[in-house]
Design a protein around this motif. Structure first.
Motif, PDB file in Angstrom:
ATOM      1  N   GLN A  62      13.729  13.637  35.786  1.00 25.32           N
ATOM      2  CA  GLN A  62      12.679  14.678  35.209  1.00 25.32           C
ATOM      3  C   GLN A  62      13.329  15.586  36.063  1.00 25.32           C
ATOM      4  O   GLN A  62      14.162  15.729  36.952  1.00 25.32           O
ATOM      5  N   ASN A  63      13.547  16.732  35.241  1.00 26.22           N
ATOM      6  CA  ASN A  63      13.777  18.458  35.653  1.00 26.22           C
ATOM      7  C   ASN A  63      12.453  18.852  35.296  1.00 26.22           C
ATOM      8  O   ASN A  63      11.693  18.394  34.721  1.00 26.22           O
ATOM      9  N   PRO A  64      12.652  20.457  35.972  1.00 28.76           N
ATOM     10  CA  PRO A  64      10.931  21.234  35.189  1.00 28.76           C
ATOM     11  C   PRO A  64      11.219  21.401  33.606  1.00 28.76           C
ATOM     12  O   PRO A  64      10.291  21.997  32.954  1.00 28.76           O
ATOM     13  N   THR A  65      12.489  21.715  32.822  1.00 27.69           N
ATOM     14  CA  THR A  65      12.200  21.967  31.730  1.00 27.69           C
ATOM     15  C   THR A  65      12.283  20.895  30.793  1.00 27.69           C
ATOM     16  O   THR A  65      12.653  20.805  29.197  1.00 27.69           O
ATOM     17  N   GLY A  66      12.631  19.592  31.385  1.00 25.72           N
ATOM     18  CA  GLY A  66      13.217  18.559  30.472  1.00 25.72           C
ATOM     19  C   GLY A  66      13.519  17.630  31.432  1.00 25.72           C
ATOM     20  O   GLY A  66      13.252  17.165  31.748  1.00 25.72           O
TER      21      GLY A  66
ATOM     22  N   LEU B  93      28.238   8.761  29.494  1.00 26.00           N
ATOM     23  CA  LEU B  93      27.483   9.798  28.970  1.00 26.00           C
ATOM     24  C   LEU B  93      26.574  10.456  29.823  1.00 26.00           C
ATOM     25  O   LEU B  93      26.004  10.320  30.455  1.00 26.00           O
ATOM     26  N   GLU B  94      27.149  11.669  29.752  1.00 26.14           N
ATOM     27  CA  GLU B  94      25.697  12.335  30.060  1.00 26.14           C
ATOM     28  C   GLU B  94      25.177  13.568  29.403  1.00 26.14           C
ATOM     29  O   GLU B  94      26.065  13.893  28.063  1.00 26.14           O
ATOM     30  N   GLY B  95      24.431  14.561  29.728  1.00 23.91           N
ATOM     31  CA  GLY B  95      23.602  15.046  29.105  1.00 23.91           C
ATOM     32  C   GLY B  95      22.334  15.608  29.418  1.00 23.91           C
ATOM     33  O   GLY B  95      21.830  15.486  30.286  1.00 23.91           O
ATOM     34  N   SER B  96      21.033  16.658  28.593  1.00 24.20           N
ATOM     35  CA  SER B  96      20.075  17.278  28.821  1.00 24.20           C
ATOM     36  C   SER B  96      19.583  17.309  27.868  1.00 24.20           C
ATOM     37  O   SER B  96      20.227  17.128  26.080  1.00 24.20           O
ATOM     38  N   MET B  97      17.707  17.015  27.996  1.00 21.58           N
ATOM     39  CA  MET B  97      17.384  17.194  26.797  1.00 21.58           C
ATOM     40  C   MET B  97      15.995  17.923  27.036  1.00 21.58           C
ATOM     41  O   MET B  97      15.375  17.974  28.188  1.00 21.58           O
ATOM     42  N   ASP B  98      16.206  19.537  26.343  1.00 21.97           N
ATOM     43  CA  ASP B  98      14.726  20.111  26.988  1.00 21.97           C
ATOM     44  C   ASP B  98      14.266  21.308  26.017  1.00 21.97           C
ATOM     45  O   ASP B  98      14.661  21.030  24.293  1.00 21.97           O
TER      46      ASP B  98
END
Length: 189
Positions: free
Chosen positions: A143-147, A159-164
């Motif tokens: 978990q991060n502050p925006t997503g 595989l790496e990445g983000s969702m926000d």
């Protein structure tokens, strides 16, 4: 005296001729053409020592990155890059690159559905990734502050990445040099 000189010159010429001729070696051209074989024209294409990339399905022909003919990536230009090279992900090439692009699209699609609903929770993202067939113990979601950020050990690739709120991103890579996992290695030399 002239006879000795002439004999020495002939001996020198004979030695030079043997050296040029290769002392009994048989020179064979590419394709096995040599003395005693019918001559034919053979064209041998040079083969690069590393894998070359090709366009993957759905990609334009100019979109595929290419490797140098030597098959190596450029050397680091400074000591920081050299000392931290163990942290640089290994790029995928050839068919594994295409497999990685396909896997990244599937991951983005699964997480994009959550993003459109405004669901940026780590547990929801982990469930969506596990629903794609990734073993839950191989999926890390933070978990991060925006997503959320994620890392998946998919055995043949990482595989790496983000969702926000702004986007969903996923990238595939081949792990790290001198490290067996998909997480960024610590330490070094």
């Amino acid at each position: 005296m002239t006879m000795i000189k002439a004999a020495c010159v002939r001996a020198g010429v004979a030695v030079a001729a043997l050296l040029v001729a290769g002392c009994g070696t048989e020179h064979v051209a590419a394709g096995g053409v040599g003395p005693g074989t019918p001559s034919r024209s053979v064209t041998v294409a040079p083969t690069p020592s590393g894998p070359l990339d090709f366009p993957c399905p759905g990609e334009s022909p100019t979109a595929a990155p290419t490797r140098s003919a030597s098959g190596t990536d450029p050397a680091p230009v400074d000591k920081y890059a050299e000392n931290n090279g163990f942290k640089m992900p290994i790029p995928l090439h050839g068919q594994p690159r295409c497999d990685g692009l396909e896997a990244a699209k599937r991951v983005e699609g699964a997480l994009e559905a959550l993003r459109k609903k405004g669901n940026y929770q780590a547990e929801s993202a982990k469930s969506a990734l596990a629903a794609l067939g990734y073993a839950p113990e191989k999926v890390q979601v933070f978990q991060n502050p925006t997503g959320v950020n994620f890392l998946i050990d998919a055995s043949r690739m990482c595989l790496e990445g983000s969702m926000d709120k702004a986007s969903t991103k996923a990238d595939a890579f081949g792990g790290y040099p001198d490290h067996s996992g998909c997480d960024v290695p610590r330490g070094g030399h």
